[in-house]
Design a protein around this motif. Structure first.
Motif, PDB file in Angstrom:
ATOM      1  N   VAL A 144       0.903  -1.302   0.097  1.00  0.00           N
ATOM      2  CA  VAL A 144      -0.100  -0.065   0.022  1.00  0.00           C
ATOM      3  C   VAL A 144       0.834   1.334   0.000  1.00  0.00           C
ATOM      4  O   VAL A 144       1.866   1.429   0.778  1.00  0.00           O
ATOM      5  CB  VAL A 144      -0.810  -0.089   1.188  1.00  0.00           C
ATOM      6  N   LEU A 145       0.619   2.252  -0.886  1.00  0.00           N
ATOM      7  CA  LEU A 145       1.154   3.517  -0.978  1.00  0.00           C
ATOM      8  C   LEU A 145       0.212   4.289  -0.047  1.00  0.00           C
ATOM      9  O   LEU A 145      -0.877   4.843  -0.340  1.00  0.00           O
ATOM     10  CB  LEU A 145       1.269   4.070  -2.307  1.00  0.00           C
ATOM     11  N   ALA A 146       0.726   4.799   1.206  1.00  0.00           N
ATOM     12  CA  ALA A 146      -0.243   5.611   2.279  1.00  0.00           C
ATOM     13  C   ALA A 146       0.176   6.947   2.117  1.00  0.00           C
ATOM     14  O   ALA A 146       1.460   7.352   2.294  1.00  0.00           O
ATOM     15  CB  ALA A 146      -0.369   5.058   3.440  1.00  0.00           C
ATOM     16  N   TYR A 147      -0.598   8.009   2.012  1.00  0.00           N
ATOM     17  CA  TYR A 147       0.037   9.405   2.056  1.00  0.00           C
ATOM     18  C   TYR A 147      -0.093  10.033   3.507  1.00  0.00           C
ATOM     19  O   TYR A 147      -0.302  11.265   3.722  1.00  0.00           O
ATOM     20  CB  TYR A 147      -0.933  10.174   1.113  1.00  0.00           C
ATOM     21  N   GLY A 148       0.246   9.311   4.376  1.00  0.00           N
ATOM     22  CA  GLY A 148       0.855   9.503   5.605  1.00  0.00           C
ATOM     23  C   GLY A 148       0.976   8.411   6.713  1.00  0.00           C
ATOM     24  O   GLY A 148       0.427   7.455   6.290  1.00  0.00           O
ATOM     25  N   ALA A 149       1.900   8.868   7.536  1.00  0.00           N
ATOM     26  CA  ALA A 149       2.457   7.603   8.512  1.00  0.00           C
ATOM     27  C   ALA A 149       1.223   6.914   9.344  1.00  0.00           C
ATOM     28  O   ALA A 149       1.082   5.649   9.549  1.00  0.00           O
ATOM     29  CB  ALA A 149       3.337   8.033   9.347  1.00  0.00           C
ATOM     30  N   THR A 150       0.225   7.723   9.644  1.00  0.00           N
ATOM     31  CA  THR A 150      -0.740   7.448  10.500  1.00  0.00           C
ATOM     32  C   THR A 150      -1.840   6.302   9.644  1.00  0.00           C
ATOM     33  O   THR A 150      -2.066   5.152  10.169  1.00  0.00           O
ATOM     34  CB  THR A 150      -1.841   8.317  10.806  1.00  0.00           C
ATOM     35  N   ILE A 151      -1.888   6.679   8.375  1.00  0.00           N
ATOM     36  CA  ILE A 151      -2.787   5.520   7.509  1.00  0.00           C
ATOM     37  C   ILE A 151      -1.988   4.341   7.274  1.00  0.00           C
ATOM     38  O   ILE A 151      -2.557   3.179   7.305  1.00  0.00           O
ATOM     39  CB  ILE A 151      -3.266   6.193   6.035  1.00  0.00           C
ATOM     40  N   ARG A 152      -0.533   4.633   6.914  1.00  0.00           N
ATOM     41  CA  ARG A 152       0.492   3.362   6.828  1.00  0.00           C
ATOM     42  C   ARG A 152       0.177   2.524   7.969  1.00  0.00           C
ATOM     43  O   ARG A 152      -0.219   1.252   7.809  1.00  0.00           O
ATOM     44  CB  ARG A 152       1.859   4.070   6.686  1.00  0.00           C
ATOM     45  N   ASP A 153       0.135   2.966   9.055  1.00  0.00           N
ATOM     46  CA  ASP A 153       0.284   2.133  10.335  1.00  0.00           C
ATOM     47  C   ASP A 153      -1.137   1.480  10.515  1.00  0.00           C
ATOM     48  O   ASP A 153      -1.083   0.425  10.917  1.00  0.00           O
ATOM     49  CB  ASP A 153       0.537   3.046  11.578  1.00  0.00           C
ATOM     50  N   ILE A 154      -2.335   2.190  10.101  1.00  0.00           N
ATOM     51  CA  ILE A 154      -3.433   1.470  10.380  1.00  0.00           C
ATOM     52  C   ILE A 154      -3.478   0.092   9.420  1.00  0.00           C
ATOM     53  O   ILE A 154      -4.049  -0.822   9.695  1.00  0.00           O
ATOM     54  CB  ILE A 154      -4.671   2.563  10.045  1.00  0.00           C
ATOM     55  N   TYR A 155      -2.991   0.188   8.139  1.00  0.00           N
ATOM     56  CA  TYR A 155      -3.099  -0.778   7.472  1.00  0.00           C
ATOM     57  C   TYR A 155      -2.270  -2.071   7.913  1.00  0.00           C
ATOM     58  O   TYR A 155      -2.917  -3.193   7.820  1.00  0.00           O
ATOM     59  CB  TYR A 155      -2.567  -0.579   5.826  1.00  0.00           C
ATOM     60  N   LEU A 156      -1.267  -1.741   8.449  1.00  0.00           N
ATOM     61  CA  LEU A 156      -0.347  -2.881   9.011  1.00  0.00           C
ATOM     62  C   LEU A 156      -0.944  -3.265  10.290  1.00  0.00           C
ATOM     63  O   LEU A 156      -0.911  -4.616  10.566  1.00  0.00           O
ATOM     64  CB  LEU A 156       1.063  -2.161   9.320  1.00  0.00           C
ATOM     65  N   SER A 157      -1.307  -2.386  11.231  1.00  0.00           N
ATOM     66  CA  SER A 157      -1.779  -2.951  12.535  1.00  0.00           C
ATOM     67  C   SER A 157      -3.279  -3.688  12.422  1.00  0.00           C
ATOM     68  O   SER A 157      -3.386  -4.618  13.249  1.00  0.00           O
ATOM     69  CB  SER A 157      -1.949  -1.696  13.479  1.00  0.00           C
ATOM     70  N   ARG A 158      -4.215  -3.180  11.660  1.00  0.00           N
ATOM     71  CA  ARG A 158      -5.456  -4.196  11.277  1.00  0.00           C
ATOM     72  C   ARG A 158      -5.077  -5.295  10.405  1.00  0.00           C
ATOM     73  O   ARG A 158      -6.172  -5.947  10.043  1.00  0.00           O
ATOM     74  CB  ARG A 158      -6.370  -3.216  10.719  1.00  0.00           C
ATOM     75  N   GLY A 159      -3.951  -5.549  10.045  1.00  0.00           N
ATOM     76  CA  GLY A 159      -3.832  -6.808   8.860  1.00  0.00           C
ATOM     77  C   GLY A 159      -4.174  -6.438   7.398  1.00  0.00           C
ATOM     78  O   GLY A 159      -4.633  -7.597   6.787  1.00  0.00           O
ATOM     79  N   TRP A 160      -4.645  -5.248   7.380  1.00  0.00           N
ATOM     80  CA  TRP A 160      -5.111  -5.090   5.758  1.00  0.00           C
ATOM     81  C   TRP A 160      -4.243  -5.175   4.858  1.00  0.00           C
ATOM     82  O   TRP A 160      -4.618  -5.506   3.595  1.00  0.00           O
ATOM     83  CB  TRP A 160      -5.795  -3.569   5.702  1.00  0.00           C
ATOM     84  N   ALA A 161      -2.981  -5.011   5.004  1.00  0.00           N
ATOM     85  CA  ALA A 161      -1.763  -4.962   3.941  1.00  0.00           C
ATOM     86  C   ALA A 161      -0.542  -5.930   4.567  1.00  0.00           C
ATOM     87  O   ALA A 161      -0.474  -5.914   5.820  1.00  0.00           O
ATOM     88  CB  ALA A 161      -1.377  -3.811   3.477  1.00  0.00           C
TER      89      ALA A 161
END
Length: 417
Positions: A144-161
């Motif tokens: 995932v290309l996320a346009y902020g660290a907060t969004i990147r971390d959500i994808y990882l912590s919730r197992g979406w990516a």
């Protein structure tokens, strides 16, 4: 490389801010010799509204500004992915797409190893409406290309990516640059849409009331302003210019002495470090900028040097007067802001980052080949036998660069439609 991109539109920016960055990214890729195809739905909401409001006139202007850019319009029911993705090395899919398209691409990638597949998220829904995001089937995506660290971390912590990188938006400086010879017509201009009630009070506090109290010559451009909003603008003596094609923004900035940035509430309160693209473009155009509060947690800019922060309506009023009364201070602010953009936040910088990501994913951007790296996707953390931890590299986004992290070890399967 051959790059295929699926976005809502590259042609229309009617209430579609993602077109801004996309245009600069594609232009930069083409200038470096890459082959890029952008696909957009033929019934796209933004394109439809563009045609209703402005029609062929704006399309003609778009082709004049971006002669090498075009959108391949498709009907999802007839989209042949085998044909469209034949010979592709990299495929990028924006989050403003149908769930069905994302699922079909995910399944196609699982069966084909000749390209890498990335999901591009430039919205606040991962925080404000996570249920709408978790139904995307990203099981076949490489990251995932996320346009902020907060969004990147959500994808990882919730197992979406499996993997995610910070990839901020940036200014297309081929289009957004100062036009210094233009005569000033007014004091302050704001370019932005009403915002679906996400910044109604902020617009009143940081724009309408200061302009009204100071009696400034001011203008606003944007769409979806309800009647009550237009009434407020009129009562404050603010000219409403309606929708403005984004490539005409530099000419408008050049006619005014300063501008403001008013973030939508989700970005100001729940998504630190994400300013959206408007400040990048304003600073690139060399216009002094005063911003309503937002937390630059990723240190993209130097507040007070690149632009000024106003904490409330009274401070916005005071800072506006200061810049209008001190042209040399305003000019130095604009100079430093543009210098920061040119040094760190152009679409060229973001393409450098994207190519680094490609190399991480096994794509040789010089030869345009992902095939030698094999077709297997990296395992999700919970699928890796014997794995107890995966150490993520810290994102380098605080210096304007992107950084990759991998999903932490632990449970959490991707959810499908």
């Amino acid at each position: 490389m051959r790059i295929v991109m699926f976005y809502h539109s590259i042609v229309s920016d009617w209430n579609h801010g993602n077109a801004h960055f996309l245009r600069g990214v594609v232009t930069e890729l083409l200038s470096r010799g890459h082959d890029v195809d952008v696909y957009e739905p033929e019934d796209g909401w933004s394109y439809r509204n563009l045609m209703i409001e402005k029609g062929d006139i704006v399309l003609g202007k778009f082709r004049g500004v971006y002669p090498r850019l075009q959108g391949n319009r498709y009907d999802l029911s007839r989209l042949d992915l085998d044909r469209v993705l034949s010979g592709a090395d990299l495929v990028i899919v924006h989050e403003w797409n149908e769930h069905e398209l994302v699922s079909r691409l995910s399944r196609h990638r699982l069966k084909n190893g000749h390209y890498r597949l990335l999901f591009h998220d430039t919205h606040h829904r991962s925080v404000t409406d996570p249920a709408a995001m978790q139904v995307y089937d990203l099981s076949g995506f490489d990251g995932v290309l996320a346009y902020g660290a907060t969004i990147r971390d959500i994808y990882l912590s919730r197992g979406w990516a499996r993997r995610a990188w910070v990839w901020h938006e940036a200014a297309d400086v081929r289009v957004f640059h100062p036009l210094n010879a233009v005569k000033k017509e007014g004091d302050l201009v704001w370019i932005g849409n009403w915002g679906d009630e996400e910044r109604t009070e902020e617009i009143r506090e940081f724009l309408i009331e200061p302009v009204k109290r100071l009696g400034l010559r001011a203008a606003v451009y944007g769409v979806r302003y309800p009647p009550q909003a237009l009434t407020l603008l009129k009562q404050a003596g603010i000219h409403y210019g309606g929708w403005l094609p984004n490539f005409e923004v530099p000419a408008v900035f050049a006619r005014y002495r300063l501008t403001v940035h008013i973030p939508r509430r989700p970005y100001a309160t729940a998504l630190p470090g994400i300013p959206t693209i408007r400040p990048f473009e304003a600073l690139a155009c060399g216009i002094p900028l005063i911003s309503a509060p937002w937390n630059d947690s990723e240190r993209l800019f130097s507040g007070g040097v690149d632009f000024l922060y106003a904490r409330n309506s009274q401070e916005m009023e005071r800072l506006t007067l200061a810049l209008l009364d001190q042209p040399s201070r305003a000019a130095e602010l604009a100079r430093h802001g543009r210098e920061t953009i040119m040094n760190r936040h152009t679409c060229g910088h973001r393409i450098d980052q994207l190519l680094d990501i490609c190399r991480e994913l096994g794509i040789d951007s010089a030869s345009g080949s992902a095939r030698a790296a094999g077709s297997a996707l990296p395992r999700m953390p919970h699928e890796a036998p014997g794995t107890t931890a995966i150490h993520a590299r810290p994102a380098a986004a605080i210096s304007g660069q992107t950084g990759c992290s991998e999903a932490p070890a632990g449970p959490g399967h991707l959810r499908k439609e």
